[in-house]
Design an enzyme around this catalytic site. Structure first.
Site, PDB file in Angstrom:
ATOM      1  N   GLU A   1       0.618  -1.274   0.006  1.00 36.63           N
ATOM      2  CA  GLU A   1      -0.112   0.088  -0.075  1.00 36.63           C
ATOM      3  C   GLU A   1       0.586   1.233   0.069  1.00 36.63           C
ATOM      4  O   GLU A   1       0.661   2.318  -0.561  1.00 36.63           O
ATOM      5  CB  GLU A   1      -1.253   0.164   1.053  1.00 36.63           C
ATOM      6  CG  GLU A   1      -2.378  -1.402   1.331  1.00 36.63           C
ATOM      7  CD  GLU A   1      -1.053  -2.178   1.961  1.00 36.63           C
ATOM      8  OE1 GLU A   1      -2.327  -3.593   3.097  1.00 36.63           O
ATOM      9  OE2 GLU A   1       0.213  -2.447   2.212  1.00 36.63           O
TER      10      GLU A   1
ATOM     11  N   ALA B   1      11.201 -37.414  -7.627  1.00 38.71           N
ATOM     12  CA  ALA B   1      10.682 -37.232  -9.738  1.00 38.71           C
ATOM     13  C   ALA B   1      10.756 -39.237  -9.415  1.00 38.71           C
ATOM     14  O   ALA B   1      11.416 -39.637  -8.640  1.00 38.71           O
ATOM     15  CB  ALA B   1      11.979 -37.274  -9.795  1.00 38.71           C
TER      16      ALA B   1
ATOM     17  N   TRP C   1      20.120 -39.345 -12.619  1.00 35.73           N
ATOM     18  CA  TRP C   1      18.608 -38.173 -12.670  1.00 35.73           C
ATOM     19  C   TRP C   1      18.170 -39.180 -13.524  1.00 35.73           C
ATOM     20  O   TRP C   1      17.576 -39.073 -14.451  1.00 35.73           O
ATOM     21  CB  TRP C   1      19.253 -37.171 -13.719  1.00 35.73           C
ATOM     22  CG  TRP C   1      20.082 -36.567 -12.210  1.00 35.73           C
ATOM     23  CD1 TRP C   1      21.718 -36.338 -12.965  1.00 35.73           C
ATOM     24  CD2 TRP C   1      20.134 -36.264 -11.183  1.00 35.73           C
ATOM     25  NE1 TRP C   1      22.339 -35.203 -12.114  1.00 35.73           N
ATOM     26  CE2 TRP C   1      21.403 -35.287 -11.005  1.00 35.73           C
ATOM     27  CE3 TRP C   1      19.405 -35.677 -10.294  1.00 35.73           C
ATOM     28  CZ2 TRP C   1      21.798 -34.781  -9.872  1.00 35.73           C
ATOM     29  CZ3 TRP C   1      19.261 -34.970  -9.392  1.00 35.73           C
ATOM     30  CH2 TRP C   1      21.308 -35.156  -8.990  1.00 35.73           C
TER      31      TRP C   1
ATOM     32  N   THR D   1      19.116 -39.710   2.432  1.00 35.60           N
ATOM     33  CA  THR D   1      19.552 -38.799   1.129  1.00 35.60           C
ATOM     34  C   THR D   1      20.672 -37.893   1.308  1.00 35.60           C
ATOM     35  O   THR D   1      21.571 -37.850   0.234  1.00 35.60           O
ATOM     36  CB  THR D   1      18.125 -37.373   1.203  1.00 35.60           C
ATOM     37  OG1 THR D   1      17.271 -38.751   1.124  1.00 35.60           O
ATOM     38  CG2 THR D   1      18.673 -36.499  -0.155  1.00 35.60           C
TER      39      THR D   1
ATOM     40  N   GLU E   1      12.958 -31.923   0.382  1.00 34.85           N
ATOM     41  CA  GLU E   1      13.619 -32.867  -0.734  1.00 34.85           C
ATOM     42  C   GLU E   1      14.040 -34.288  -0.283  1.00 34.85           C
ATOM     43  O   GLU E   1      14.491 -35.397  -1.021  1.00 34.85           O
ATOM     44  CB  GLU E   1      14.460 -32.491  -1.582  1.00 34.85           C
ATOM     45  CG  GLU E   1      13.779 -30.973  -1.740  1.00 34.85           C
ATOM     46  CD  GLU E   1      14.972 -30.604  -2.979  1.00 34.85           C
ATOM     47  OE1 GLU E   1      16.437 -31.276  -3.370  1.00 34.85           O
ATOM     48  OE2 GLU E   1      14.489 -29.281  -3.066  1.00 34.85           O
TER      49      GLU E   1
ATOM     50  N   GLY F   1      14.072 -38.072   1.036  1.00 28.86           N
ATOM     51  CA  GLY F   1      13.784 -39.373   0.773  1.00 28.86           C
ATOM     52  C   GLY F   1      12.109 -39.562   1.145  1.00 28.86           C
ATOM     53  O   GLY F   1      11.463 -39.134   2.080  1.00 28.86           O
TER      54      GLY F   1
ATOM     55  N   LEU G   1      11.579 -39.898   4.635  1.00 28.72           N
ATOM     56  CA  LEU G   1      10.992 -38.882   5.546  1.00 28.72           C
ATOM     57  C   LEU G   1       9.739 -38.130   5.088  1.00 28.72           C
ATOM     58  O   LEU G   1       8.570 -38.178   5.560  1.00 28.72           O
ATOM     59  CB  LEU G   1      11.929 -38.027   5.285  1.00 28.72           C
ATOM     60  CG  LEU G   1      12.066 -36.215   6.100  1.00 28.72           C
ATOM     61  CD1 LEU G   1      11.612 -36.655   7.159  1.00 28.72           C
ATOM     62  CD2 LEU G   1      12.931 -35.909   5.980  1.00 28.72           C
TER      63      LEU G   1
ATOM     64  N   ALA H   1       7.095 -40.428   6.673  1.00 25.80           N
ATOM     65  CA  ALA H   1       6.670 -39.243   8.639  1.00 25.80           C
ATOM     66  C   ALA H   1       5.898 -38.497   7.834  1.00 25.80           C
ATOM     67  O   ALA H   1       5.322 -37.802   9.107  1.00 25.80           O
ATOM     68  CB  ALA H   1       7.932 -39.355   8.816  1.00 25.80           C
TER      69      ALA H   1
END
Length: 371
Positions: free
Chosen positions: A57, A160, A176, A202, A300, A302, A305, A308
């Site tokens: 504002e 992914a 990857w 990870t 990110e 694995g 986790l 969980a």
């Protein structure tokens, strides 16, 4: 209910669009945009560009010599309290604004409803939008809204996976699965949140940096490792970079004192998560992280986790890259493990689902809850 004309919708949509300009720079403040209009002409625009800088504002009014009698369109209700900057309600009143159109409420205890109430008391017409514009404005600030209501950060889980739903081979290899464009997009997400989190599995397997390695990044997000026994190596990239980019290691009471002390000496912050089980400890850690002002975390980590977090009810949005690869193998890893649901009827169902093409991959975005 709102009584908005077509031009009101147009200008309010512009305010929401402007708010995006502060993404990644305003936390723990929200993203806010503002437009000032009089007699159908836009007098000025502004947005909250960064923490500590003028709110939207005031940024918009600073570009205008005379705003008397104008209408202000703002994506979030104006604040009425003094924080890092003065109250926006004071600026609106002093500028002679006669009407304020607001896209969404501010759920924080110190703000909720106070600003609009003060403006109305000063004779300024205040109108709240509803429908699609209100929904867009709320979605813009999901991390801010969850943190305001619960004290815990908003969690974005990213992964992914292959066409057959796997995120790693049976040996743990995952580099990857997604393509280069998808990985670059993930780096943009890292730059937009307060923290990036992984599990110790990870961290040990990949020795990641968890930084946003793209052009234009001025601030790196905190790195968080959930590491119940403090096994993170002192020569890992995360620990070696702890003095340059903040690192938090979430341990339990089972962690050896000597290992915890060594991580602290190396520059890591230690949080001890308590609870009867892993989901409880996740929630406890998030409460502690939220108390530090962390409003958004990119998860990110694995499958262990991630499972969980799901069991704890703390996954707010999921972004999955689906790659044109088939892995096979009964022992290959799934994206989420944990306890999960025993029946389909008990499964967590997404509120919305969107798909987009990212080069050879498909990005699936699922919003799991709205705050």
């Amino acid at each position: 209910m709102s009584t908005l004309e077509a031009t009101d919708h147009l200008h309010l949509a512009r305010a929401i669009e402007l708010a995006e300009g502060g993404r990644g720079a305003t936390s723990p403040n929200p993203l806010v945009g503002a437009v000032v209009v009089r007699d159908g002409r836009v007098l000025g625009e502004g947005f909250h560009a960064a923490l500590g800088e003028p709110h939207a504002e005031r940024a918009a009014l600073a570009t205008i010599e005379d705003a008397r009698g104008a209408t202000m369109y703002v994506s979030l209700e104006p604040c009425a309290h003094t924080g890092r900057t003065p109250p926006c309600t004071d600026a609106i009143i002093e500028a002679g604004i006669r009407r304020v159109v607001i896209a969404s409420d501010d759920p924080t205890e110190k703000a909720s409803g106070r600003g609009p109430g003060i403006l109305r008391d000063e004779g300024i017409e205040v109108v709240f939008a509803d429908g699609e514009l209100a929904a867009r404005a709320r979605l813009l600030n999901q991390p801010f809204r969850k943190h305001a209501r619960t004290g815990r950060p908003w969690i974005l889980f990213k992964s992914a996976m292959t066409l057959d739903g796997k995120v790693a081979t049976r040996t743990g290899d995952s580099k990857w699965i997604s393509g280069e464009d998808s990985r670059r997009l993930s780096h943009h997400w890292r730059a937009e949140v307060d923290a990036v989190a992984v599990g110790i599995g990870t961290a040990l397997a990949d020795d990641p940096q968890l930084t946003a390695r793209i052009e234009g990044v001025t601030r790196q997000s905190r790195r968080i490792v959930f590491d119940s026994e403090a096994r993170l190596p002192l020569d890992s990239q995360l620990v070696k970079g702890a003095l340059e980019v903040p690192l938090t290691v979430v341990v339990t009471r089972a962690a050896p004192r000597t290992a915890v002390d060594a991580l602290e000496v190396a520059g890591a912050e230690i949080i001890t998560a308590t609870g009867a089980n892993e989901p409880d400890r996740v929630r406890n850690a998030l409460v502690q992280l939220g108390a530090q002002g962390i409003t958004a975390i990119l998860l990110e980590g694995g499958p262990h986790l991630a499972g969980a977090f799901l069991d704890a009810g703390e996954v707010d949005e999921i972004r999955l890259f689906l790659a044109p690869v088939v892995l096979g193998g009964s022992s290959a890893r799934d994206p989420l493990e944990g306890e999960g649901a025993e029946r389909i009827a008990a499964a967590v169902r997404a509120l919305s689902l969107d798909c987009a093409r990212v080069a050879d991959d498909v990005l699936i975005t699922a919003r799991m809850r709205e705050w």
